[in-house]
Design a protein around this motif. Structure first.
Motif, PDB file in Angstrom:
ATOM      1  N   GLN A  60       0.834  -1.208   0.000  1.00 33.01           N
ATOM      2  CA  GLN A  60       0.000   0.000   0.000  1.00 33.01           C
ATOM      3  C   GLN A  60       0.868   1.256   0.000  1.00 33.01           C
ATOM      4  OE1 GLN A  60      -3.151   0.087  -0.449  1.00 33.01           O
ATOM      5  NE2 GLN A  60      -4.256  -1.517   0.650  1.00 33.01           N
ATOM      6  N   ALA A  61       1.895   1.270   0.840  1.00 35.91           N
ATOM      7  CA  ALA A  61       2.790   2.435   0.917  1.00 35.91           C
ATOM      8  C   ALA A  61       3.552   2.620  -0.388  1.00 35.91           C
ATOM      9  CB  ALA A  61       3.767   2.266   2.076  1.00 35.91           C
ATOM     10  N   ALA A  62       3.993   1.508  -0.988  1.00 36.58           N
ATOM     11  CA  ALA A  62       4.727   1.581  -2.249  1.00 36.58           C
ATOM     12  C   ALA A  62       3.862   2.158  -3.357  1.00 36.58           C
ATOM     13  CB  ALA A  62       5.238   0.196  -2.632  1.00 36.58           C
ATOM     14  N   ARG A  63       2.613   1.748  -3.413  1.00 34.05           N
ATOM     15  CA  ARG A  63       1.705   2.279  -4.432  1.00 34.05           C
ATOM     16  C   ARG A  63       1.530   3.784  -4.286  1.00 34.05           C
ATOM     17  NH1 ARG A  63      -2.529  -2.779  -3.924  1.00 34.05           N
ATOM     18  NH2 ARG A  63      -1.617  -4.076  -5.593  1.00 34.05           N
ATOM     19  N   GLU A  64       1.453   4.243  -3.048  1.00 32.85           N
ATOM     20  CA  GLU A  64       1.324   5.685  -2.838  1.00 32.85           C
ATOM     21  C   GLU A  64       2.580   6.413  -3.309  1.00 32.85           C
ATOM     22  OE1 GLU A  64      -0.504   7.966   0.757  1.00 32.85           O
ATOM     23  OE2 GLU A  64       1.676   7.976   1.066  1.00 32.85           O
ATOM     24  N   ALA A  65       3.747   5.862  -2.979  1.00 32.44           N
ATOM     25  CA  ALA A  65       5.008   6.493  -3.391  1.00 32.44           C
ATOM     26  C   ALA A  65       5.116   6.553  -4.912  1.00 32.44           C
ATOM     27  CB  ALA A  65       6.195   5.735  -2.804  1.00 32.44           C
TER      28      ALA A  65
END
Length: 334
Positions: A57-62
């Protein structure tokens, strides 16, 4: 050659645990939890918030914030915890697949709550030395709060452990948020002070030992005495070394993105550096999300207008084992 931070991402579970709930579980006055431990509330995982899943989830946001195609990522470094969906599993490869980084190769690294700082140094080295690598993603999740026994006084200093995911994209020849030098100290004399005593090869997990599958401190008095002599000195040493190696002085520091620890320790570090409370953010509304505290602190600082172009920012970590680390960046386009 420069290496810059293109973007960051953060995932925070919607569920939280309040200071009142911690106090009740631990049999402590709420004033101790809030004032001494510095916890007003902390994030805790929902049923779907698995470790690697939060990193995804965090990677997708980045990636979204960076406005790049995941296929342009050359390397994925998983910086989450070893407590994850499955044992003996390379989470970075799963993360790579889920975000669509089909042209990348992936691997996992671990240095407890110092992992992100260590991986930034590693990623910078890869970018500087391998002409085929232009973009590196660091991402992972953390939910070591699963291992806390609130009835165990020996682990009281870890009651702040929370849950979440973080990510960071570093890129070669990027002059935005320039990543400079890192300083790391490890001290193996603490390597077996904080452990989960069962579940490894020394004492495999059985039905009879399941109740001991929690974090514990083997020698609390000895550890406290030894750690008090070194911890703050090492915090300050890695910060100063990182700054000096980057070509700056202590007085040049504008902001410190610091892990969550007890309030008195946080204030002590700022005071010794000649900084004010406004030059950092105390994460009392989030708890300690392991190696992602620094990413969270940067996000909050940016949202609150604490960062401007040219600011010297230091990311600071400490991890059980024990490891202390700091990385200096120059914020913005400069």
């Amino acid at each position: 050659m420069t290496v810059g931070m293109l973007s960051t991402g953060m995932y925070l579970p919607s569920s939280t645990m309040t200071s009142k709930e911690i106090a009740e579980k631990a049999g402590l006055p709420i004033e101790v939890v809030e004032s001494k431990m510095g916890i007003k509330k902390k994030t805790v995982p929902n049923p779907e918030d698995h470790t690697c899943a939060m990193g995804i989830q965090a990677a997708r946001e980045a990636i979204s914030k960076a406005a790049i195609d995941a296929k342009d990522i050359d390397v994925v470094i998983y910086v989450g915890e070893e407590h994850k969906e499955y044992p003996l599993w390379t989470a970075g490869i799963k993360l790579q697949e889920e975000i669509g980084a089909y042209h990348a190769w992936a691997f996992d690294v671990a240095l407890r709550c110092g992992t992100t700082i260590m991986a930034m140094k590693l990623a910078k080295s890869l970018l500087e030395t391998d002409p085929a690598i232009r973009t590196v993603l660091l991402a992972g999740g953390y939910r070591n709060s699963d291992f806390i026994d609130y009835e165990n006084d020996r682990t009281r200093f870890m009651f702040n452990l929370a849950a979440g995911g973080g990510a960071m994209i570093l890129q070669k020849n990027l002059k935005k948020n320039r990543v400079l030098e890192t300083s790391i100290i490890t001290d193996g004399s603490f390597s077996e002070d904080v452990i989960v005593p069962v579940g490894g090869t020394k004492e495999p997990l059985t039905g009879e030992s399941l109740h001991r599958y929690k974090l514990d401190v083997t020698d609390p008095d000895g550890m406290k005495k030894r750690l008090e002599q070194k911890s703050m000195d090492h915090f300050l040493k890695v910060i100063r070394e990182s700054v000096y190696k980057s070509g700056y002085e202590e007085k040049d520091i504008s902001y410190v993105a610091m892990l969550h620890m007890k309030r008195s320790a946080h204030l002590y570090v700022l005071k010794e550096l000649g900084l004010t409370e406004e030059q950092s953010i105390y994460l009392e509304e989030y708890g300690h999300i392991g190696q992602f505290d620094q990413i969270l602190s940067l996000r909050l600082a940016e949202e609150r207008g604490k960062l401007k172009d040219g600011d010297v920012v230091v990311l600071v970590s400490a991890g059980i084992g024990y490891a202390w680390g700091a990385t200096t960046i120059v914020w913005g386009n400069s």
